[in-house]
Design an enzyme around this catalytic site. Structure first.
Site, short mmCIF file in Angstrom:
data_model
loop_
_atom_site.label_atom_id
_atom_site.label_comp_id
_atom_site.label_asym_id
_atom_site.label_seq_id
_atom_site.Cartn_x
_atom_site.Cartn_y
_atom_site.Cartn_z
N ASP A 76 0.38 -0.23 -11.49
CA ASP A 76 1.38 0.36 -10.60
C ASP A 76 2.53 -0.61 -10.35
OD1 ASP A 76 -0.65 2.17 -10.15
OD2 ASP A 76 -1.23 1.26 -8.24
N1 URA Z 1 -5.82 0.76 -9.83
C1 URA Z 1 -4.75 0.96 -9.05
O1 URA Z 1 -4.85 1.57 -8.00
N2 URA Z 1 -3.56 0.47 -9.44
C2 URA Z 1 -3.39 -0.24 -10.56
O2 URA Z 1 -2.27 -0.67 -10.86
C3 URA Z 1 -4.51 -0.45 -11.38
C4 URA Z 1 -5.72 0.06 -11.00
#
Ligand code: URA
Length: 232
Positions: free
Chosen positions: A104
């Site tokens: 993310d």
């Molecule tokens: N899980 C998440 O919530 N975000 C990420 O970036 C990777 C795994």
């Protein structure tokens, strides 16, 4: 064998038209002699541009320390992306350099980038259970029994067909935890904690299989051999 103009364009040297101008200007040699025919069939090893061998003709595999604030999407409308950290020539390659799975915008840490689509498919396939280690800080102490729940393989997230595969949770502080996942559902770490009333405040991926970040600073990358995960 590819055409000379196609090969150079696919490696990000420029559009086919730009590459043809380079050929006319005598900047490209094939087996030591200036080559002006864009349709000449060549192998990458015999081509030299401005005195240099071709830039990673066999492909790229990079381990990036993703900083916060960048997205893994190529869609400029989603904001600044991780590819902006790469040299322009790598950004212009076709097949494009893309991330193996995603982190993310608000997650930092280890992200693999490659132009090898077979590798992307192999490593993101649910069959290929690569363990990935995430460090999370939470807004509150997690409820008792969370490690057992995450390990049970029964946690069902809203909107998902299958429950989460067994995941290993280690509490490393009152509101800090390491979580090892072998799959990658959308926003999985945040959603797993949220399903039990905890908000993830910070999230960082420190390992992908046997790989770690070493001393890479955020925004830096290192190259990995293309056969890091075995033969293609
Ligand atoms: N899980 C998440 O919530 N975000 C990420 O970036 C990777 C795994």
């Amino acid at each position: 064998m590819p055409r000379l103009d196609q090969l150079l364009a696919s490696l990000g040297y420029g559009s086919r038209r730009e590459v043809r101008d380079w050929l006319k200007a005598g900047r490209v040699t094939v087996r030591g002699a200036a080559e002006s025919d864009p349709g000449k069939k060549v192998t990458a090893e015999e081509v030299v541009v401005d005195g240099d061998p071709l830039d990673h003709p066999d492909g790229l595999l990079l381990l990036l320390h993703k900083p916060l604030g960048l997205v893994c999407s190529h869609d400029e409308r989603e904001g600044p992306n991780v590819y902006s950290l790469l040299p322009p020539r790598w950004r212009a390659r076709n097949p494009v350099v893309t991330s193996i799975g995603r982190l993310d915008k608000d997650t930092s840490g280890l992200l693999l980038l490659t132009d090898q689509s077979a590798l992307v498919h192999r490593l993101t396939s649910p069959k290929h259970k690569v363990p990935k280690l995430y460090r999370a800080t939470l807004d509150r102490e997690p409820p008792a029994g969370l490690a057992d729940l995450f390990a049970s393989g029964t946690l069902q997230l809203e909107g998902e067909k299958a429950p989460c595969a067994p995941a290993e949770l280690r509490l490393t502080g009152l509101r800090e935890a390491d979580l090892v996942l072998t799959e990658a559902k959308y926003h999985q770490v945040r959603r797993m904690f949220a399903s039990q009333g905890c908000t993830v405040l910070t999230l960082h991926r420190s390992r992908f299989g046997d790989l770690d970040l070493g001393d890479l600073a955020p925004g830096e990358w290192r190259e990995l051999p293309l056969d890091t995960f075995g033969p293609a």
